[in-house]
Design a protein around this motif. Structure first.
Motif, mmCIF file in Angstrom:
data_model
loop_
_atom_site.group_PDB
_atom_site.id
_atom_site.type_symbol
_atom_site.label_atom_id
_atom_site.label_comp_id
_atom_site.label_asym_id
_atom_site.label_seq_id
_atom_site.Cartn_x
_atom_site.Cartn_y
_atom_site.Cartn_z
ATOM 1 N N PHE A 19 75.035 9.127 3.796
ATOM 2 C CA PHE A 19 74.150 9.805 2.942
ATOM 3 C C PHE A 19 73.919 11.310 3.769
ATOM 4 C CE2 PHE A 19 72.990 5.214 3.234
ATOM 5 C CZ PHE A 19 72.827 4.940 1.723
ATOM 6 N N VAL A 20 74.262 12.268 3.066
ATOM 7 C CA VAL A 20 74.033 13.570 3.452
ATOM 8 C C VAL A 20 73.348 14.503 2.387
ATOM 9 C CG1 VAL A 20 76.238 13.431 4.775
ATOM 10 C CG2 VAL A 20 76.255 14.186 2.518
ATOM 11 N N ASP A 21 72.875 15.588 2.739
ATOM 12 C CA ASP A 21 72.090 16.377 1.957
ATOM 13 C C ASP A 21 73.130 17.315 1.295
ATOM 14 O OD1 ASP A 21 69.681 15.076 2.243
ATOM 15 O OD2 ASP A 21 69.267 16.478 3.794
ATOM 16 N N HIS A 22 73.971 17.815 2.054
ATOM 17 C CA HIS A 22 75.041 18.957 1.428
ATOM 18 C C HIS A 22 76.203 18.915 2.110
ATOM 19 C CE1 HIS A 22 75.983 23.135 0.385
ATOM 20 N NE2 HIS A 22 76.322 23.116 1.358
ATOM 21 N N VAL A 23 77.264 19.148 1.521
ATOM 22 C CA VAL A 23 78.568 19.621 2.019
ATOM 23 C C VAL A 23 79.109 20.816 1.542
ATOM 24 C CG1 VAL A 23 79.345 17.009 2.066
ATOM 25 C CG2 VAL A 23 79.824 18.325 -0.064
ATOM 26 N N ASP A 24 79.930 21.552 2.428
ATOM 27 C CA ASP A 24 80.244 22.904 2.083
ATOM 28 C C ASP A 24 81.359 23.147 0.954
ATOM 29 O OD1 ASP A 24 78.535 24.029 3.760
ATOM 30 O OD2 ASP A 24 79.847 23.633 5.618
ATOM 31 N N SER A 25 82.160 21.798 0.906
ATOM 32 C CA SER A 25 83.171 22.021 -0.289
ATOM 33 C C SER A 25 83.612 20.633 -0.530
ATOM 34 C CB SER A 25 84.547 22.576 0.401
ATOM 35 O OG SER A 25 84.985 21.778 1.465
ATOM 36 N N TRP A 26 84.163 20.377 -1.705
ATOM 37 C CA TRP A 26 84.559 18.960 -2.182
ATOM 38 C C TRP A 26 85.302 18.247 -0.718
ATOM 39 C CZ3 TRP A 26 89.585 17.907 -2.808
ATOM 40 C CH2 TRP A 26 90.730 18.962 -3.200
ATOM 41 N N GLN A 27 86.353 19.312 -0.474
ATOM 42 C CA GLN A 27 87.175 18.767 0.655
ATOM 43 C C GLN A 27 86.605 18.007 1.948
ATOM 44 O OE1 GLN A 27 87.356 21.650 -0.936
ATOM 45 N NE2 GLN A 27 89.438 22.436 -1.414
ATOM 46 N N GLU A 28 85.275 18.903 2.215
ATOM 47 C CA GLU A 28 84.444 18.187 3.029
ATOM 48 C C GLU A 28 83.783 17.088 2.584
ATOM 49 O OE1 GLU A 28 81.072 19.536 6.137
ATOM 50 O OE2 GLU A 28 80.933 20.394 4.398
ATOM 51 N N GLY A 29 83.500 16.919 1.545
ATOM 52 C CA GLY A 29 83.023 15.712 0.837
ATOM 53 C C GLY A 29 83.885 14.517 0.755
ATOM 54 N N VAL A 30 85.214 14.807 0.550
ATOM 55 C CA VAL A 30 86.085 13.711 0.589
ATOM 56 C C VAL A 30 86.455 13.403 1.988
ATOM 57 C CG1 VAL A 30 88.502 13.178 0.438
ATOM 58 C CG2 VAL A 30 87.426 14.513 -1.405
ATOM 59 N N ARG A 31 86.277 13.982 3.065
ATOM 60 C CA ARG A 31 86.290 13.843 4.596
ATOM 61 C C ARG A 31 85.293 12.867 4.934
ATOM 62 N NH1 ARG A 31 84.128 15.071 8.711
ATOM 63 N NH2 ARG A 31 83.153 16.955 8.277
ATOM 64 N N ILE A 32 83.965 13.134 4.689
ATOM 65 C CA ILE A 32 82.738 12.527 4.920
ATOM 66 C C ILE A 32 82.768 11.305 4.320
ATOM 67 C CG2 ILE A 32 80.379 12.647 4.847
ATOM 68 C CD1 ILE A 32 80.497 15.436 5.229
ATOM 69 N N SER A 33 83.453 11.219 2.982
ATOM 70 C CA SER A 33 83.413 9.739 2.309
ATOM 71 C C SER A 33 84.317 8.828 2.879
ATOM 72 C CB SER A 33 83.654 10.249 0.766
ATOM 73 O OG SER A 33 84.947 10.251 0.545
ATOM 74 N N THR A 34 85.358 9.302 3.793
ATOM 75 C CA THR A 34 86.095 8.484 4.717
ATOM 76 C C THR A 34 85.728 7.926 6.063
ATOM 77 O OG1 THR A 34 87.453 9.992 5.189
ATOM 78 C CG2 THR A 34 88.095 9.296 3.086
ATOM 79 N N ASP A 35 84.569 8.806 6.365
ATOM 80 C CA ASP A 35 84.187 8.580 7.639
ATOM 81 C C ASP A 35 83.906 7.105 8.156
ATOM 82 O OD1 ASP A 35 84.477 11.296 8.173
ATOM 83 O OD2 ASP A 35 82.462 11.792 8.691
ATOM 84 N N SER A 36 83.013 6.492 7.340
ATOM 85 C CA SER A 36 82.764 5.231 7.359
ATOM 86 C C SER A 36 84.032 4.374 7.532
ATOM 87 C CB SER A 36 81.623 4.752 6.654
ATOM 88 O OG SER A 36 82.039 4.753 5.303
ATOM 89 N N LEU A 37 85.139 4.412 6.744
ATOM 90 C CA LEU A 37 86.135 3.911 6.609
ATOM 91 C C LEU A 37 86.872 3.847 7.734
ATOM 92 C CD1 LEU A 37 87.002 4.542 3.020
ATOM 93 C CD2 LEU A 37 86.185 2.398 3.837
ATOM 94 N N VAL A 38 86.933 5.035 8.410
ATOM 95 C CA VAL A 38 87.479 5.231 9.651
ATOM 96 C C VAL A 38 86.944 4.604 10.759
ATOM 97 C CG1 VAL A 38 88.142 7.263 11.422
ATOM 98 C CG2 VAL A 38 88.403 7.654 9.026
ATOM 99 N N GLU A 39 85.564 4.838 10.945
ATOM 100 C CA GLU A 39 84.753 4.016 11.933
ATOM 101 C C GLU A 39 85.163 2.577 11.979
ATOM 102 O OE1 GLU A 39 80.951 5.664 11.064
ATOM 103 O OE2 GLU A 39 81.516 7.569 11.436
ATOM 104 N N THR A 40 85.252 2.104 10.825
ATOM 105 C CA THR A 40 85.355 0.563 10.732
ATOM 106 C C THR A 40 87.043 0.051 10.772
ATOM 107 O OG1 THR A 40 85.178 0.743 8.411
ATOM 108 C CG2 THR A 40 83.113 0.115 9.691
ATOM 109 N N GLY A 41 88.022 0.830 10.827
ATOM 110 C CA GLY A 41 89.282 0.650 11.069
ATOM 111 C C GLY A 41 89.950 0.522 9.873
ATOM 112 N N TYR A 42 89.480 0.917 8.710
ATOM 113 C CA TYR A 42 90.172 0.615 7.287
ATOM 114 C C TYR A 42 91.133 1.833 7.156
ATOM 115 C CZ TYR A 42 87.245 -3.382 5.849
ATOM 116 O OH TYR A 42 86.598 -4.518 5.590
ATOM 117 N N VAL A 43 90.897 3.008 7.615
ATOM 118 C CA VAL A 43 91.871 3.995 7.165
ATOM 119 C C VAL A 43 91.966 4.799 8.683
ATOM 120 C CG1 VAL A 43 91.367 4.259 4.969
ATOM 121 C CG2 VAL A 43 90.059 5.779 6.633
ATOM 122 N N SER A 44 93.118 5.632 8.730
ATOM 123 C CA SER A 44 93.474 6.504 9.937
ATOM 124 C C SER A 44 92.560 7.846 9.605
ATOM 125 C CB SER A 44 95.012 7.014 9.877
ATOM 126 O OG SER A 44 95.158 7.707 8.551
#
Length: 164
Positions: A19-44
């Motif tokens: 849950f975030v308030d703001h992202v600087d770009s859609w690219q950053e949004g995509v990156r943040i949307s994968t953070d939890s998947l990275v943290e749990t070992g689902y993606v690189s």
């Protein structure tokens, strides 16, 4: 077994949310949307770059009505270890630009797909479609600030289930 749980319950149970308030770009949004998947070992850690490249190549076709995006990449993506959906709620609208018809595309909710199992991936996409067509649920999810809020939104506005 996992199949008894809804897509939103799986997202919460696996910790695949941000849950975030703001992202600087859609690219950053995509990156943040994968953070939890990275943290749990689902993606690189750099899996998101393939999603960004896909959107840059094909345009924002995966941004739907009601400020919902479903970022994903091609089948057999490198760095996709397990099948899952990551959830990101952004308070401020994220601008994806315009599609090929000149329609402005923006999102507040990201449901990021990662697939290693084609059948489970198809099940996830079907489950998400029932979420995407439930506007009261999407409105409630746009106000979510905690995993409990996700589950409460689903309890208050349950998606239609296919019982075939």
């Amino acid at each position: 077994m996992d199949t008894e749980k809804s897509i939103l319950q799986k997202i919460v149970e696996r910790g695949h949310y941000k849950f975030v308030d703001h992202v600087d770009s859609w690219q950053e949004g995509v990156r943040i949307s994968t953070d939890s998947l990275v943290e749990t070992g689902y993606v690189s850690p750099d899996y998101y770059k393939q999603i960004v490249a896909c959107i840059e190549k094909y345009g924002p076709y995966m941004v739907y009505e009601h400020e919902v995006a479903m970022p994903h990449t091609q089948e057999n993506a490198v760095g996709a270890y397990k099948t899952a959906v990551g959830f990101l709620r952004v308070k401020d609208v994220v601008d994806f630009g315009e599609d090929e018809d000149g329609e402005k595309k923006h999102a507040k909710l990201f449901f990021t797909l990662v697939a290693s199992d084609p059948n489970e991936h198809l099940d996830n996409m079907q489950a998400l479609m029932s979420v995407f067509t439930n506007y009261p649920l999407l409105d409630a999810l746009q106000e979510a600030n905690t995993p409990e809020d996700i589950l409460k939104a689903e309890a208050d506005y349950p998606p239609e289930e296919d019982d075939d």
